[in-house]
Design a protein around this motif. Sequence first.
Motif, PDB file in Angstrom:
ATOM      1  N   ALA A 116      -2.941  -8.722  -0.565  1.00 50.18           N
ATOM      2  CA  ALA A 116      -3.296  -9.876  -0.290  1.00 50.18           C
ATOM      3  C   ALA A 116      -1.717  -9.706   1.624  1.00 50.18           C
ATOM      4  O   ALA A 116      -1.199  -8.369   1.562  1.00 50.18           O
ATOM      5  CB  ALA A 116      -2.191 -11.205  -0.919  1.00 50.18           C
ATOM      6  N   LYS A 117      -2.536 -10.399   2.149  1.00 47.06           N
ATOM      7  CA  LYS A 117      -1.739 -10.055   3.785  1.00 47.06           C
ATOM      8  C   LYS A 117       0.044 -10.852   3.301  1.00 47.06           C
ATOM      9  O   LYS A 117      -0.175 -11.488   2.601  1.00 47.06           O
ATOM     10  CB  LYS A 117      -2.085 -11.198   4.526  1.00 47.06           C
ATOM     11  N   GLY A 118       1.169 -10.313   3.983  1.00 44.90           N
ATOM     12  CA  GLY A 118       2.096 -11.108   3.613  1.00 44.90           C
ATOM     13  C   GLY A 118       2.761 -10.285   3.339  1.00 44.90           C
ATOM     14  O   GLY A 118       4.299  -9.721   2.559  1.00 44.90           O
ATOM     15  N   SER A 119       2.188  -8.346   2.453  1.00 43.47           N
ATOM     16  CA  SER A 119       2.963  -7.802   1.932  1.00 43.47           C
ATOM     17  C   SER A 119       4.016  -7.373   2.289  1.00 43.47           C
ATOM     18  O   SER A 119       4.025  -6.532   3.681  1.00 43.47           O
ATOM     19  CB  SER A 119       2.097  -7.074   0.864  1.00 43.47           C
ATOM     20  N   PRO A 137       2.632   3.954  16.164  1.00 43.23           N
ATOM     21  CA  PRO A 137       1.174   3.214  16.140  1.00 43.23           C
ATOM     22  C   PRO A 137       0.763   2.516  14.402  1.00 43.23           C
ATOM     23  O   PRO A 137      -0.154   1.512  14.064  1.00 43.23           O
ATOM     24  CB  PRO A 137       0.299   3.643  16.350  1.00 43.23           C
ATOM     25  N   LEU A 138       1.328   2.815  13.629  1.00 39.78           N
ATOM     26  CA  LEU A 138       0.816   2.918  11.637  1.00 39.78           C
ATOM     27  C   LEU A 138       1.650   1.553  11.731  1.00 39.78           C
ATOM     28  O   LEU A 138       1.096   0.221  10.788  1.00 39.78           O
ATOM     29  CB  LEU A 138       1.158   4.097  10.906  1.00 39.78           C
ATOM     30  N   PHE A 139       3.084   1.529  12.308  1.00 41.43           N
ATOM     31  CA  PHE A 139       3.568   0.478  11.666  1.00 41.43           C
ATOM     32  C   PHE A 139       3.116  -1.212  12.404  1.00 41.43           C
ATOM     33  O   PHE A 139       3.168  -1.907  12.034  1.00 41.43           O
ATOM     34  CB  PHE A 139       4.800   0.846  12.022  1.00 41.43           C
ATOM     35  N   ASN A 140       2.816  -0.639  13.484  1.00 44.12           N
ATOM     36  CA  ASN A 140       2.488  -1.894  14.139  1.00 44.12           C
ATOM     37  C   ASN A 140       0.818  -2.313  14.155  1.00 44.12           C
ATOM     38  O   ASN A 140       0.945  -3.753  13.765  1.00 44.12           O
ATOM     39  CB  ASN A 140       2.330  -1.915  15.856  1.00 44.12           C
ATOM     40  N   LEU A 141       0.163  -0.846  13.636  1.00 42.35           N
ATOM     41  CA  LEU A 141      -0.932  -1.540  12.984  1.00 42.35           C
ATOM     42  C   LEU A 141      -0.902  -2.428  11.403  1.00 42.35           C
ATOM     43  O   LEU A 141      -1.862  -2.999  11.072  1.00 42.35           O
ATOM     44  CB  LEU A 141      -1.592  -0.312  12.638  1.00 42.35           C
ATOM     45  N   ALA A 142      -0.091  -1.700  10.916  1.00 42.96           N
ATOM     46  CA  ALA A 142       0.647  -2.867   9.556  1.00 42.96           C
ATOM     47  C   ALA A 142       0.634  -4.081  10.068  1.00 42.96           C
ATOM     48  O   ALA A 142       0.142  -5.477   8.644  1.00 42.96           O
ATOM     49  CB  ALA A 142       1.289  -1.707   9.009  1.00 42.96           C
ATOM     50  N   GLU A 143       1.418  -4.167  10.982  1.00 39.68           N
ATOM     51  CA  GLU A 143       2.016  -5.942  11.099  1.00 39.68           C
ATOM     52  C   GLU A 143       0.989  -6.236  11.417  1.00 39.68           C
ATOM     53  O   GLU A 143       1.252  -7.973  11.719  1.00 39.68           O
ATOM     54  CB  GLU A 143       3.142  -5.702  12.357  1.00 39.68           C
ATOM     55  N   LEU A 196      -2.292  15.282  -6.020  1.00 42.71           N
ATOM     56  CA  LEU A 196      -2.007  14.817  -6.869  1.00 42.71           C
ATOM     57  C   LEU A 196      -1.599  12.941  -6.972  1.00 42.71           C
ATOM     58  O   LEU A 196      -2.324  12.258  -7.243  1.00 42.71           O
ATOM     59  CB  LEU A 196      -1.929  15.051  -8.041  1.00 42.71           C
ATOM     60  N   TYR A 197      -0.768  12.752  -6.286  1.00 44.03           N
ATOM     61  CA  TYR A 197      -0.198  11.547  -5.424  1.00 44.03           C
ATOM     62  C   TYR A 197       0.041  10.707  -5.137  1.00 44.03           C
ATOM     63  O   TYR A 197      -0.573   9.560  -4.619  1.00 44.03           O
ATOM     64  CB  TYR A 197       1.309  11.496  -6.505  1.00 44.03           C
ATOM     65  N   CYS A 198      -0.553  11.269  -4.151  1.00 46.35           N
ATOM     66  CA  CYS A 198      -1.423  10.980  -2.155  1.00 46.35           C
ATOM     67  C   CYS A 198      -3.131  10.941  -2.418  1.00 46.35           C
ATOM     68  O   CYS A 198      -3.596  11.859  -2.096  1.00 46.35           O
ATOM     69  CB  CYS A 198      -0.936  11.837  -1.333  1.00 46.35           C
ATOM     70  N   ASP A 199      -3.371   9.507  -2.358  1.00 46.67           N
ATOM     71  CA  ASP A 199      -4.767   9.205  -1.526  1.00 46.67           C
ATOM     72  C   ASP A 199      -4.889   9.753  -0.174  1.00 46.67           C
ATOM     73  O   ASP A 199      -6.176   9.417   0.612  1.00 46.67           O
ATOM     74  CB  ASP A 199      -5.371   7.964  -1.948  1.00 46.67           C
ATOM     75  N   PHE A 200      -4.254   8.814   0.551  1.00 48.40           N
ATOM     76  CA  PHE A 200      -4.244   9.157   1.849  1.00 48.40           C
ATOM     77  C   PHE A 200      -3.526   9.569   3.124  1.00 48.40           C
ATOM     78  O   PHE A 200      -2.753  10.910   1.987  1.00 48.40           O
ATOM     79  CB  PHE A 200      -3.844   7.422   2.477  1.00 48.40           C
ATOM     80  N   ASN A 201      -4.351  10.125   3.767  1.00 45.54           N
ATOM     81  CA  ASN A 201      -3.525  10.815   5.209  1.00 45.54           C
ATOM     82  C   ASN A 201      -3.263   9.869   6.338  1.00 45.54           C
ATOM     83  O   ASN A 201      -3.585   9.547   6.700  1.00 45.54           O
ATOM     84  CB  ASN A 201      -4.492  12.297   5.341  1.00 45.54           C
ATOM     85  N   HIS A 258      -6.982  -0.823   5.483  1.00 41.30           N
ATOM     86  CA  HIS A 258      -8.865  -1.376   5.511  1.00 41.30           C
ATOM     87  C   HIS A 258      -8.365  -2.153   4.264  1.00 41.30           C
ATOM     88  O   HIS A 258      -9.132  -3.041   3.962  1.00 41.30           O
ATOM     89  CB  HIS A 258      -9.636  -0.926   6.054  1.00 41.30           C
ATOM     90  N   SER A 259      -8.647  -1.129   3.527  1.00 38.69           N
ATOM     91  CA  SER A 259      -8.310  -0.518   1.780  1.00 38.69           C
ATOM     92  C   SER A 259      -7.940  -1.745   0.955  1.00 38.69           C
ATOM     93  O   SER A 259      -8.311  -2.586   0.557  1.00 38.69           O
ATOM     94  CB  SER A 259      -8.510   0.412   1.492  1.00 38.69           C
ATOM     95  N   MET A 260      -6.520  -2.072   1.979  1.00 35.87           N
ATOM     96  CA  MET A 260      -5.963  -2.598   1.155  1.00 35.87           C
ATOM     97  C   MET A 260      -6.177  -4.015   1.621  1.00 35.87           C
ATOM     98  O   MET A 260      -5.385  -5.079   0.852  1.00 35.87           O
ATOM     99  CB  MET A 260      -4.023  -2.246   1.818  1.00 35.87           C
ATOM    100  N   MET A 261      -6.595  -4.550   2.719  1.00 34.49           N
ATOM    101  CA  MET A 261      -6.964  -6.043   3.199  1.00 34.49           C
ATOM    102  C   MET A 261      -7.783  -6.165   2.792  1.00 34.49           C
ATOM    103  O   MET A 261      -7.825  -7.859   1.897  1.00 34.49           O
ATOM    104  CB  MET A 261      -7.275  -5.777   5.033  1.00 34.49           C
TER     105      MET A 261
END
Length: 267
Positions: free
Chosen positions: A2-5, A23-29, A81-86, A95-98
């Motif tokens: 959900a948005k707002g997480s 820029p990643l922080f900005n993209l998330a926000e 092994l614990y990290c799915d993303f780069n 996008h996946s989380m949304m």
Amino acid sequence: MAKGSNLYFFYKKDEELEQKLKPLFNLAEENGFNIVEDHQEANIIVSVGGDGMFLQAVRKTGFRQDCLYTGITRSGEEAGLYCDFNLDQFDEMVHSMMYEELEVRRFPIIEADVNGDSSFYCLNEMSMRSTIIKTIVLDVYIDDIHFETFQGDGLIVATPTGSTGYNKSTKGAVVDPKLPCFQVSELASLNNNRYRTLGSSFILSGDRKLSLKLVQDGNDYPIIGMDNEALPIRNIHNLDIRLSDKVIKTIKLKDNSYWERVKRTFL
């Protein structure tokens, strides 16, 4: 998701990485997520920097049971092994989380009780090793029944996900994390007429209790490793180790199973 997480980013602070993350922080926000400065306010804790940083993130934030963890590797690093993303594909993560192209997986952790009065948790492994050029001697008990007396450099107790780390380097087995269990592996055991050990790794059910009691023979100050940290306790007499009721919940891409990650990492 959900948005707002609320997202909390755990990483080693340096100017170059800070610039890459802005820029990643900005993209998330822009996509409705909140960046928080206090991990206790987070719904999702994101480590940046590979598997070692992921272990640190889980430990430093207290093995939280009420949030999700995920890991991002830095540019140029192999997926862990614990990290799915780069870091270069953070937009794919957002996008996946949304759009909920995610699953939640649960990784078992072990709990170690030191001297009967302090408990510590491990996501990868716990090791008990000699700190001097002398072997360490340990009485090994399973469910309070004496199993063997170990003499050597030390013992490793690994979770299923931790079985691919230090444990694997000692020829231990790689274990499916869907199995509620933990594994015990030897570090350079000495077998003779006085001391005799199994000589191979063994796997215990999550219902078992493993106890390691230090034999006082002059090497009385072992080092205890908890994941990628040393335990700041010198006078250790015994450890009681169990599979914890706690689990670490992580975000998983649907097309990225544990065994796909093992294949990608080792084969």
